[in-house]
Design a protein around this motif. Structure first.
Motif, PDB file in Angstrom:
ATOM      1  N   PHE C  96      94.077  30.970  -3.335  1.00  0.00           N
ATOM      2  CA  PHE C  96      95.895  30.882  -3.342  1.00  0.00           C
ATOM      3  C   PHE C  96      96.414  29.806  -4.095  1.00  0.00           C
ATOM      4  O   PHE C  96      97.398  29.904  -4.602  1.00  0.00           O
ATOM      5  N   GLY C  97      95.374  28.875  -3.953  1.00  0.00           N
ATOM      6  CA  GLY C  97      95.854  27.529  -5.350  1.00  0.00           C
ATOM      7  C   GLY C  97      96.085  27.924  -6.652  1.00  0.00           C
ATOM      8  O   GLY C  97      97.271  28.223  -7.255  1.00  0.00           O
ATOM      9  N   GLU C  98      95.545  29.011  -7.195  1.00  0.00           N
ATOM     10  CA  GLU C  98      95.121  29.329  -8.353  1.00  0.00           C
ATOM     11  C   GLU C  98      96.452  30.211  -8.807  1.00  0.00           C
ATOM     12  O   GLU C  98      97.478  30.765  -9.612  1.00  0.00           O
ATOM     13  N   LEU C  99      96.573  31.174  -7.762  1.00  0.00           N
ATOM     14  CA  LEU C  99      97.812  32.582  -7.174  1.00  0.00           C
ATOM     15  C   LEU C  99      99.447  32.167  -7.641  1.00  0.00           C
ATOM     16  O   LEU C  99      99.933  31.864  -8.765  1.00  0.00           O
ATOM     17  N   MET C 100      98.904  30.435  -6.857  1.00  0.00           N
ATOM     18  CA  MET C 100     100.649  30.170  -6.918  1.00  0.00           C
ATOM     19  C   MET C 100     100.938  29.221  -8.570  1.00  0.00           C
ATOM     20  O   MET C 100     101.276  29.042  -8.969  1.00  0.00           O
ATOM     21  N   ALA C 101      99.636  28.061  -9.117  1.00  0.00           N
ATOM     22  CA  ALA C 101      99.471  27.675  -9.728  1.00  0.00           C
ATOM     23  C   ALA C 101     100.340  28.759 -11.243  1.00  0.00           C
ATOM     24  O   ALA C 101     100.980  28.269 -12.156  1.00  0.00           O
ATOM     25  N   VAL C 102      99.675  29.773 -11.252  1.00  0.00           N
ATOM     26  CA  VAL C 102     100.311  31.031 -12.116  1.00  0.00           C
ATOM     27  C   VAL C 102     101.466  32.060 -12.276  1.00  0.00           C
ATOM     28  O   VAL C 102     102.062  31.906 -13.074  1.00  0.00           O
ATOM     29  N   VAL C 103     101.899  31.901 -10.723  1.00  0.00           N
ATOM     30  CA  VAL C 103     103.364  32.091 -10.416  1.00  0.00           C
ATOM     31  C   VAL C 103     104.428  30.774 -10.491  1.00  0.00           C
ATOM     32  O   VAL C 103     105.457  31.152 -11.193  1.00  0.00           O
ATOM     33  N   GLY C 104     103.986  29.703 -10.390  1.00  0.00           N
ATOM     34  CA  GLY C 104     104.770  28.611 -11.245  1.00  0.00           C
ATOM     35  C   GLY C 104     105.034  28.654 -12.470  1.00  0.00           C
ATOM     36  O   GLY C 104     106.263  28.693 -12.844  1.00  0.00           O
ATOM     37  N   MET C 105     104.275  28.611 -13.327  1.00  0.00           N
ATOM     38  CA  MET C 105     103.643  28.622 -14.823  1.00  0.00           C
ATOM     39  C   MET C 105     104.352  30.682 -15.346  1.00  0.00           C
ATOM     40  O   MET C 105     105.388  30.210 -16.002  1.00  0.00           O
ATOM     41  N   ALA C 106     104.653  31.631 -14.428  1.00  0.00           N
ATOM     42  CA  ALA C 106     105.032  32.041 -15.722  1.00  0.00           C
ATOM     43  C   ALA C 106     106.867  32.058 -15.028  1.00  0.00           C
ATOM     44  O   ALA C 106     107.554  32.559 -15.912  1.00  0.00           O
ATOM     45  N   ASN C 107     106.852  31.614 -13.921  1.00  0.00           N
ATOM     46  CA  ASN C 107     108.247  31.332 -14.295  1.00  0.00           C
ATOM     47  C   ASN C 107     109.101  30.535 -14.789  1.00  0.00           C
ATOM     48  O   ASN C 107     110.129  30.044 -14.859  1.00  0.00           O
ATOM     49  N   GLU C 108     108.031  29.496 -15.597  1.00  0.00           N
ATOM     50  CA  GLU C 108     108.630  28.460 -15.848  1.00  0.00           C
ATOM     51  C   GLU C 108     108.475  29.259 -17.076  1.00  0.00           C
ATOM     52  O   GLU C 108     109.732  28.933 -18.059  1.00  0.00           O
ATOM     53  N   THR C 109     107.276  29.672 -17.497  1.00  0.00           N
ATOM     54  CA  THR C 109     108.242  30.099 -19.249  1.00  0.00           C
ATOM     55  C   THR C 109     109.007  31.294 -19.399  1.00  0.00           C
ATOM     56  O   THR C 109     109.058  31.526 -20.161  1.00  0.00           O
ATOM     57  N   ASN C 110     108.483  32.341 -18.195  1.00  0.00           N
ATOM     58  CA  ASN C 110     110.539  33.125 -18.486  1.00  0.00           C
ATOM     59  C   ASN C 110     111.112  32.699 -18.610  1.00  0.00           C
ATOM     60  O   ASN C 110     112.276  32.964 -19.493  1.00  0.00           O
ATOM     61  N   ALA C 111     111.719  31.099 -18.207  1.00  0.00           N
ATOM     62  CA  ALA C 111     112.783  30.788 -18.384  1.00  0.00           C
ATOM     63  C   ALA C 111     112.941  30.185 -19.821  1.00  0.00           C
ATOM     64  O   ALA C 111     114.169  30.250 -20.294  1.00  0.00           O
ATOM     65  N   LEU C 112     111.902  29.693 -20.286  1.00  0.00           N
ATOM     66  CA  LEU C 112     111.831  29.076 -21.094  1.00  0.00           C
ATOM     67  C   LEU C 112     111.841  30.133 -22.666  1.00  0.00           C
ATOM     68  O   LEU C 112     113.469  29.666 -23.456  1.00  0.00           O
ATOM     69  N   VAL C 113     111.776  30.687 -22.288  1.00  0.00           N
ATOM     70  CA  VAL C 113     111.841  32.629 -23.363  1.00  0.00           C
ATOM     71  C   VAL C 113     113.109  33.222 -23.297  1.00  0.00           C
ATOM     72  O   VAL C 113     113.790  32.639 -24.772  1.00  0.00           O
TER      73      VAL C 113
END
Lengths: 128, 128, 128, 128, 128, 128
Positions: C96-113
């Motif tokens: 669950f911790g790794e799932l959340m880490a990926v979800v958080g990072m994907a939302n971050e980079t989606n906005a950066l892109v």
């Protein structure tokens, strides 16, 4: 898109006010496109004019906020046009970098908060 | 949530740094919740600390941007906690009102741009 | 919400299939709420049943994907119910911790892109 | 975009690590674009490297989760680049089809849950 | 929230117009909350009044559209208040069920389109 | 994309039904793209066919709702294709203008409600 030459008087009036307010001699595609509905053109321009002018927040800060929302919503046109406005009002490359860093981080933690179902702290429960 | 008393040393170290940096003697639920994954806690705190400090943008402006993103994403916790931070850093009621006005308008025009499929103006095509 | 005792035969039939498939003796509020529209209940359940079963992806991976989307959309009910399903299917705290880490990072980079208007690399232009 | 030949030493160092880690001899546009802000480049790469490597979840599952978030957020670049990464790590056409089916269904039920205002079941109220 | 008894004259004027237009003797929390910023209160009410009245689309259809957007954005308050308005204007349980079915399906296919990177058909390229 | 000539029998069957139902002699790229996964093609088409037909809401109203969701989600393909469908079913330019006005306003107030943390009115607490 409704070009100035073909525009009805009430549309031209808005175009004139946009150009006078922004000290330019042309109108962006956004306005020329929503001019298909003159009521939306007029209402949107008047709201934008009222909101984006100087107040308790300076116009540059308002543009940064606009870009932050637009990057979150994946609206390319809005990012492009409001980044350009922000640059005209003084946004440096360094400021843009920091803006993006905050926007990225906020989108990340928004997702973490929802995924972890973080409980509101006692001191945040009051809405005022 | 991981309370200080029950926290592993690497979690305590982060909590100590949060409290020292923010000059408080407690840690928000956000940190205590993501502490279930110490790697995420550490990475998120270090990123936030690096990003939210003073730079080309002042810390208050950064909090306003954070709130703007959070209101767009409907993240109540994030709005509550970052509005509180913004107030501590000087956000007045009038500034909050203007922030919300810009956020509302940006969300409105983002939807108009996509619904009307507004075409990118020539001068916005360059990405630099 | 439509309780079993009050349900029309075509609703009961779906409830029976949900309970048999999931090996439980009750039906979640989601189903009891959308049962107000029996056509939506039946269509949604049949789609979910077809999609979430074993295939090229195992059922646990599918639940993780479900939680990822729900955290991105800030849907608390969906996060709560599909995290519970994921745990039943073997999701550990570490996963669950790794799932959340990926979800958080994907939302971050989606906005950066989107904010940086990153241009598609030549090798990503083909859609196949 | 910042090309390798023009990059400052701290940017080159990140580019070198990206190429070494990914066993490629070029760097994607994403990295070359955010390199305009070296602090964001470094922080984002280090986070991605830490998060996307093997752990309790395997790297392919993490790519699937990344694509799921990106499809939900309508981020074309992110979908294109992470679908390509997923394929390199073993995603078959059938797995992609199932991924999309789950992502579509999750977005559908997220909207149904909010529109119907589904009440949290008793067993989902506990956050742990 | 700003109650009528404590409201400044320009706020009372808006409250009076809301109550007269809606033929009620109270004002919803939405208006009482944004009244903290009288300019936002006035501008938002005047926009809503102009937009939601009868036109080429009838007022009920407009409420359905409002609920559709709000369910997509996970805004519980907006769903609750505009579903109530829609019911007052004639929305039946069956209509609500069909509204939700369309909203769910649109959110599903929006995600499929982005994930599969569907290419615009020739006949959809023209924006007019 | 899967062209008719190359399609497996179960895909052709869906294509035939799409063309017969819509009285056209071609199939949009959306269907030809998701046909890569025949199960998703069939399920999605059958759901769309069931949902978008006449019922308590007329087919034009359903298309307007579809466009509203798609504009909110920034899905250009979906806006383009469903605006075209709406026009075929009778949407005038004036109706489109009003649709966009409501969509824009709903997105604005959704953000205001979340940013201001508006409290649910007593009469909206009941979910039925």
């Amino acid at each position: 898109m409704v070009e100035y030459a073909d525009a009805a008087p009430e549309v031209r009036e808005v175009y004139d006010d946009i150009m006078a307010t922004r000290k330019t001699d042309s109108v962006n595609n956004f306005w020329k496109t929503i001019a298909r509905d003159p009521a939306t053109l007029k209402r949107t321009w008047e709201s934008i004019k009222q909101i984006m002018g100087p107040g308790a927040l300076d116009p540059l800060t308002k543009e940064l906020i606009y870009v932050a929302v637009s990057a979150t919503n994946q609206c390319e046109y809005c990012i492009a046009s409001h980044s350009a406005s922000a640059r005209k009002k003084g946004m440096t490359e360094e400021m843009f970098g920091e803006l993006m860093a905050v926007v990225g981080m906020a989108n990340e933690t928004n997702a973490l908060v929802s995924g972890y179902r973080v409980e509101l702290d006692e001191q945040f429960k009051s809405r005022s």
